[in-house]
Design an enzyme around this catalytic site. Structure first.
Site, PDB file in Angstrom:
ATOM      1  N   ASP A 480       0.860  -1.198   0.000  1.00 29.02           N
ATOM      2  CA  ASP A 480       0.000   0.000   0.000  1.00 29.02           C
ATOM      3  C   ASP A 480       0.889   1.238   0.000  1.00 29.02           C
ATOM      4  O   ASP A 480       1.853   1.340   0.760  1.00 29.02           O
ATOM      5  CB  ASP A 480      -0.901  -0.004   1.253  1.00 29.02           C
ATOM      6  N   ASN A 488      -2.604  12.980  -3.993  1.00 29.46           N
ATOM      7  CA  ASN A 488      -3.782  13.414  -4.763  1.00 29.46           C
ATOM      8  C   ASN A 488      -4.169  14.833  -4.370  1.00 29.46           C
ATOM      9  O   ASN A 488      -4.433  15.671  -5.234  1.00 29.46           O
ATOM     10  CB  ASN A 488      -4.974  12.501  -4.472  1.00 29.46           C
ATOM     11  N   HIS A 493      -5.184  14.754  -9.053  1.00 24.04           N
ATOM     12  CA  HIS A 493      -5.522  13.365  -9.316  1.00 24.04           C
ATOM     13  C   HIS A 493      -4.669  12.778 -10.444  1.00 24.04           C
ATOM     14  O   HIS A 493      -4.276  11.606 -10.409  1.00 24.04           O
ATOM     15  CB  HIS A 493      -7.013  13.267  -9.666  1.00 24.04           C
ATOM     16  N   ASP A 497      -2.332   9.546 -10.494  1.00 22.91           N
ATOM     17  CA  ASP A 497      -2.331   8.447 -11.495  1.00 22.91           C
ATOM     18  C   ASP A 497      -0.904   8.148 -11.960  1.00 22.91           C
ATOM     19  O   ASP A 497      -0.506   6.981 -12.077  1.00 22.91           O
ATOM     20  CB  ASP A 497      -3.187   8.824 -12.703  1.00 22.91           C
ATOM     21  N   GLU A 524      -4.909   2.406  -4.188  1.00 28.12           N
ATOM     22  CA  GLU A 524      -3.440   2.514  -4.232  1.00 28.12           C
ATOM     23  C   GLU A 524      -2.801   1.282  -3.634  1.00 28.12           C
ATOM     24  O   GLU A 524      -1.663   1.290  -3.208  1.00 28.12           O
ATOM     25  CB  GLU A 524      -3.015   3.825  -3.540  1.00 28.12           C
TER      26      GLU A 524
END
Ligand SMILES: Nc1nc2c(ncn2[C@@H]2O[C@H](COP(=O)(O)OP(=O)(O)OP(=O)(O)O)[C@@H](O)[C@H]2O)c(=O)[nH]1
Length: 607
Positions: A480, A488, A493, A497, A524
């Site tokens: 994680d 973010n 955002h 990505d 994530e």
């Protein structure tokens, strides 16, 4: 004129008779028969002629004209062509010391329609006779194809003869005296030859008829019709048909000649057009010939009328004109490389050669032999034989061409099939590739390119099955990204990505375990599946992955971020008895503990 009229005429003109005879003796050289004359005496040299265009003369007037010197000696090989005129011939024959008494006055051609004869013998008796093919065959003294009448002429006797000829055929009067035995003796060779000739024609006709019935090629139909028409023409022309086939039908004898010439003309052209394949080679000419044949075929009907004389001339002209056209067509086809046309030309040349050899020999240009005497028969027989062979050769060529076409078609088909097969194989390959890509993409995460959750679930099931079946050792790493929400939030955002993509790639590159892989678990979070690895090795691999992520900053739009991951490790081996869900829960718990204990670390699950 019947016998009564003749007697009356003789009575009226009796006084003049001797005078006529005396004048005749002066006007024409009599033909003398002597001991050495043989048994066939050619009378041609003694003939005198008077043409009577209006049919105005009766026999008395003809004798009168002879006495007045209006008859002219006929020329050598005289032929007067087609004519409506009446032809009066006169001659005197003297038997000086020939032993034969009974003679046959013979016209050595069978086509003259009507020959009336008057003569007076040594005893002063007058005679009359009628000959020609307009009369029944039985009227002849001897049943011979040449018209003939008996005549008594002993040694020391003389006879004056007057003949009137009228015919729709070409006018010639080859006149001879034969002793009866000699007439038949002279015919032996001709009869044998005729038998051979008609036998050959019949054989060709029947053979090709059989071929026609079997292969149904129209060219054979025209050939058979041509042979039949030509045979009929020869039968009619030579008088053999009248002698043997229709002796009681002088009407048909006279009709058969123009009829058969017309039929020969039509069938020759039809055969040539078909044999030379003019539809293919010279289509315009083929069309024109078809129309011509239709016209000539219609004109054949005139052979049955009183215009048969005129139609014979038309047909003869047609034979010459269309013969030239057909020859020219054959030459063109031959020069264009159509081989059967050469055979046709050779056959045609044989026929024409036969046709001109006879007149050439008659004029003394070439020697007169059996070959020239029957040159038309020889020429036509050779022509028909060669054409029959050529027909077979033409069929052979057609069969070759068909086989070649069939082979080409087969090869083309095979080529098409193999091309099509290759195309299908390529399409199948492309389809398979597309399917593979589709399958692959359906198992990949769209954003990161790592395996997706679906793939992960399927793989976990398979691994779980394998573990149950005896390959129990494997480990799971739950990975994680730390504080991802902040990325973010702080960078947007899109930057998030980008970060996800880079982390995923680094994890995949570093996860070098045979059969192992990295999948995106969700958000994530990632999961690494490590077959064959126990807790310790898995934890080591976890460290390696962790360092791979954090080793260098992750580039995002306009910046570079140091990103770390927390990893929970759980392993499954033979000691375990729990479920897959339980294992996942252990892994998740280990991750949770890694988070809780400060992140950027690897924590193994505690059993
Ligand atoms: N950019 C982007 N963000 C995602 C995607 N999937 C999930 N997220 C975000 O990931 C964040 C996860 O945040 P959290 O669950 O709070 O965890 P965190 O911020 O990483 O905190 P820790 O896990 O405790 O370190 C959320 O803000 C989600 O919106 C994605 O595909 N793209």
């Amino acid at each position: 004129m019947d016998r009564g009229e003749l007697r009356r005429w003789l009575g009226r003109g009796g006084a003049l008779w001797l005078l006529f005879c005396a004048l005749l003796a002066q006007a024409a050289e009599p033909v003398a028969l002597g001991r050495d004359s043989g048994f066939r005496i050619d009378l041609h040299a003694g003939l005198s002629l008077l043409r009577d265009p209006g049919h105005a003369l009766d026999p008395a007037q003809a004798w009168q004209a002879l006495a007045e010197g209006r008859f002219r000696p006929v020329q050598e090989s005289a032929s007067y062509g087609f004519s409506h005129d009446a032809f009066w011939f006169a001659l005197r024959v003297e038997n000086r010391d020939h032993p034969a008494r009974r003679w046959l006055l013979t016209v050595e051609q069978p086509r003259l329609d009507r020959i009336d004869l008057w003569w007076r013998d040594a005893a002063g008796a007058s005679h009359t006779a009628r000959l020609g093919d307009a009369l029944p065959f039985a009227e002849r003294s001897e049943p011979h194809r040449f018209p003939n009448t008996a005549l008594d002429l002993g040694a020391g006797e003389a006879v004056d003869i007057l003949l009137r000829v009228e015919s729709s055929s070409s006018i010639q009067l080859p006149l001879a005296l034969y002793t009866p035995n000699e007439l038949y003796r002279a015919s032996y060779d001709g009869q044998a030859g005729a038998g051979l000739y008609y036998g050959l024609l019949l054989a060709l006709l029947l053979y090709n008829l059989a071929v026609l019935l079997s292969i149904r090629d129209p060219t054979y139909l025209y050939y058979v019709a041509y042979v039949a028409a030509f045979g009929l023409l020869m039968l009619s022309f030579n008088g053999v048909g009248f002698q043997y086939l229709w002796p009681d039908s002088p009407e048909w004898q006279n009709t058969s000649l123009p009829f058969s010439i017309g039929a020969v003309l039509c069938t020759t052209v039809m055969f040539a057009a078909s044999f030379l394949d003019l539809n293919q080679h010279l289509p315009a000419l083929a069309r024109a010939l078809r129309y011509s044949v239709a016209v000539f075929a219609a004109l054949i009907a005139f052979a049955f009328t009183r215009w048969r004389y005129d139609i014979t001339i038309v047909f003869n002209l047609g034979v010459i004109a269309l013969g030239l056209v057909v020859t020219a067509a054959a030459v063109i086809c031959a020069r264009r490389g159509y081989r059967p046309a050469w055979y046709y030309l050779i056959a045609w040349t044989l026929l024409i050669g036969g046709g001109i050899a006879l007149p050439l020999s008659s004029f003394g240009v070439i020697p007169r032999t059996v070959l020239t005497e029957y040159s038309v028969q020889f020429g036509s027989a050779a022509e028909m034989l060669l054409l029959s062979f050529s027909l077979a050769y033409r069929i052979h060529l057609l069969r070759d061409a068909n086989e070649r076409l069939a082979t080409e078609a087969r090869e083309l088909l095979e080529q098409r099939v193999s091309e099509r097969t290759l195309e299908l194989a390529a399409t199948a390959q492309r389809l398979e590739q597309a399917n593979r890509q589709l399958r692959e993409s359906s198992l990949r995460d769209g954003l990161t390119g790592a395996y997706n959750r679906r793939y992960l679930d399927q793989s976990l099931d398979a691994i779980w099955q394998a573990a149950q079946a005896g390959s129990p050792l494997f480990s799971l790493l739950m990975i994680d990204i730390d504080h991802f929400k902040a990325i973010n939030d702080n960078h947007g955002h899109t930057a998030g990505d980008d970060c996800l993509r880079t982390v995923a790639q680094r994890l995949r590159d570093a996860c070098e375990v045979p059969g192992g892989f990295v999948a995106r678990y969700g958000g994530e979070e990632f999961m690494a599946v490590l077959p064959g690895l126990g807790t310790h090795e898995a934890a080591t691999m976890g460290q390696r992955l962790r360092l791979a992520v954090s080793a260098s900053p992750v580039p995002i739009e306009g910046a570079a971020l140091t990103v770390t991951v927390s990893i929970g490790v759980a392993s499954f081996d033979a000691r375990h008895t729990g479920s897959l869900a339980e294992l996942l829960r252990l892994t998740d718990q280990a991750l949770y503990r890694a988070k809780r204990s400060g992140r950027d670390r690897v924590v193994a699950a505690v059993d």
